[in-house]
Design an enzyme around this catalytic site. Structure first.
Site, short mmCIF file in Angstrom:
data_model
loop_
_atom_site.label_atom_id
_atom_site.label_comp_id
_atom_site.label_asym_id
_atom_site.label_seq_id
_atom_site.Cartn_x
_atom_site.Cartn_y
_atom_site.Cartn_z
N ASN A 5 0.86 -1.35 -0.07
CA ASN A 5 0.07 0.06 0.09
C ASN A 5 1.14 1.31 0.14
O ASN A 5 1.93 1.11 0.47
CB ASN A 5 -0.97 0.04 1.16
CG ASN A 5 -0.55 -0.09 2.51
OD1 ASN A 5 0.40 -1.00 2.68
ND2 ASN A 5 -0.96 0.75 3.38
N GLN A 6 0.32 2.27 -0.65
CA GLN A 6 0.94 3.42 -0.78
C GLN A 6 0.25 4.71 -0.55
O GLN A 6 -0.90 4.97 -1.31
CB GLN A 6 1.53 3.94 -2.39
CG GLN A 6 2.65 2.74 -2.87
CD GLN A 6 3.67 2.61 -1.98
OE1 GLN A 6 4.42 3.69 -1.63
NE2 GLN A 6 4.45 1.49 -1.56
N ASN A 41 -1.37 8.70 0.78
CA ASN A 41 -1.14 9.98 0.32
C ASN A 41 -1.70 10.93 1.18
O ASN A 41 -2.77 10.35 1.74
CB ASN A 41 -1.40 10.11 -1.13
CG ASN A 41 -1.13 11.45 -1.58
OD1 ASN A 41 -1.56 12.56 -1.47
ND2 ASN A 41 -0.29 11.34 -2.60
N ALA A 42 -1.40 12.01 1.49
CA ALA A 42 -2.06 13.03 2.58
C ALA A 42 -3.44 13.22 1.89
O ALA A 42 -4.45 13.40 2.79
CB ALA A 42 -1.44 14.40 2.57
N CYS A 43 -3.68 13.05 0.63
CA CYS A 43 -4.90 13.06 0.01
C CYS A 43 -5.41 11.88 -0.06
O CYS A 43 -5.00 11.10 -1.26
CB CYS A 43 -4.95 13.94 -1.56
SG CYS A 43 -6.48 13.98 -2.14
N TYR A 44 -6.07 11.15 0.76
CA TYR A 44 -6.39 10.06 1.10
C TYR A 44 -6.77 9.04 -0.06
O TYR A 44 -6.26 7.94 -0.63
CB TYR A 44 -7.26 9.55 2.05
CG TYR A 44 -6.67 9.61 3.45
CD1 TYR A 44 -5.87 8.80 3.87
CD2 TYR A 44 -7.04 10.97 4.39
CE1 TYR A 44 -5.28 8.82 5.13
CE2 TYR A 44 -6.58 10.96 5.74
CZ TYR A 44 -5.60 10.03 6.24
OH TYR A 44 -4.90 10.14 6.99
N CYS A 87 -3.98 0.65 -2.49
CA CYS A 87 -3.95 -0.55 -1.77
C CYS A 87 -2.94 -1.44 -2.47
O CYS A 87 -2.57 -1.31 -3.73
CB CYS A 87 -5.19 -1.49 -1.66
SG CYS A 87 -6.62 -0.23 -0.86
N GLU A 95 -3.05 -4.58 -3.10
CA GLU A 95 -3.64 -5.64 -3.91
C GLU A 95 -3.56 -4.85 -5.39
O GLU A 95 -3.21 -5.42 -6.44
CB GLU A 95 -4.96 -6.08 -3.66
CG GLU A 95 -5.22 -6.87 -2.30
CD GLU A 95 -5.39 -5.80 -1.15
OE1 GLU A 95 -4.74 -4.80 -1.08
OE2 GLU A 95 -6.12 -6.12 -0.21
N CYS A 133 -10.52 -3.21 -4.22
CA CYS A 133 -9.55 -4.08 -4.60
C CYS A 133 -10.22 -5.46 -4.98
O CYS A 133 -9.94 -6.14 -5.99
CB CYS A 133 -8.73 -4.40 -3.45
SG CYS A 133 -7.48 -3.14 -3.00
#
Length: 160
Positions: A62-63, A65-68, A73, A75, A115
């Site tokens: 998973n990666q 970011n502050a901007c969700y 994910c 997967e 996912c």
């Protein structure tokens, strides 16, 4: 009206050591992939490893970011990478391991809805099931034979 029951077989293993050797190795790869997850906000690390029909294994984690919504994910990272690097390869299985930096994850976490939808899209595209293997940091390991087991009545291209 009629009532219809939807059910599936779920394999439950006490530990990953009970899995078949190839599934154990795939899960170990997912565990290693989760170590490199970028999750500074949720502190929830997920790793995924995909086994392709050509023998290649592709990973994702998973990666955030502050901007969700801009994050991805594990997967989906793995699925998209597999498709980009090995177009036309059949996805045989995906191992997913999740843990938290805040507590010991003693049970598997299933893929989120997005996912599940992406995995379903690839199953429909390749016309073959994708086995799903799930594990937390410790505890039981779950395995089902297809995403359709955990996403019944999926939306797919047949509706378009």
């Amino acid at each position: 009206m009629k009532k219809q029951k939807i059910s599936f077989d779920l394999m439950v293993y006490e530990t990953k050591d009970e899995l078949e050797r190839k599934d154990q190795e795939l899960m170990e790869t997912a565990v290693n992939a989760r170590k490199d997850a970028y999750s500074p906000y949720s502190k929830f690390n997920v790793g995924a490893a995909i086994l392709l029909d050509n023998g290649e294994v592709v990973i994702g984690n998973n990666q955030e970011n502050a901007c969700y919504p801009a994050g991805l994910c594990a997967e989906r990272v793995a699925m998209f990478y597999a498709s980009a690097k090995y177009p036309g390869a059949i996805i045989r299985s995906i191992a997913i391991s999740a843990t938290s930096q805040n507590y010991c994850m003693d049970k598997p976490a299933a893929p989120c809805g997005s996912c599940r939808q992406v995995i379903s899209e690839y199953e429909v595209k390749q016309e073959q099931p994708i086995a799903i293997i799930l594990m937390g940091e410790t505890g039981e390991v779950l395995k089902c034979q297809s995403i359709s087991d955990i996403l019944p009545l999926a939306f797919n291209k047949s509706y378009l």
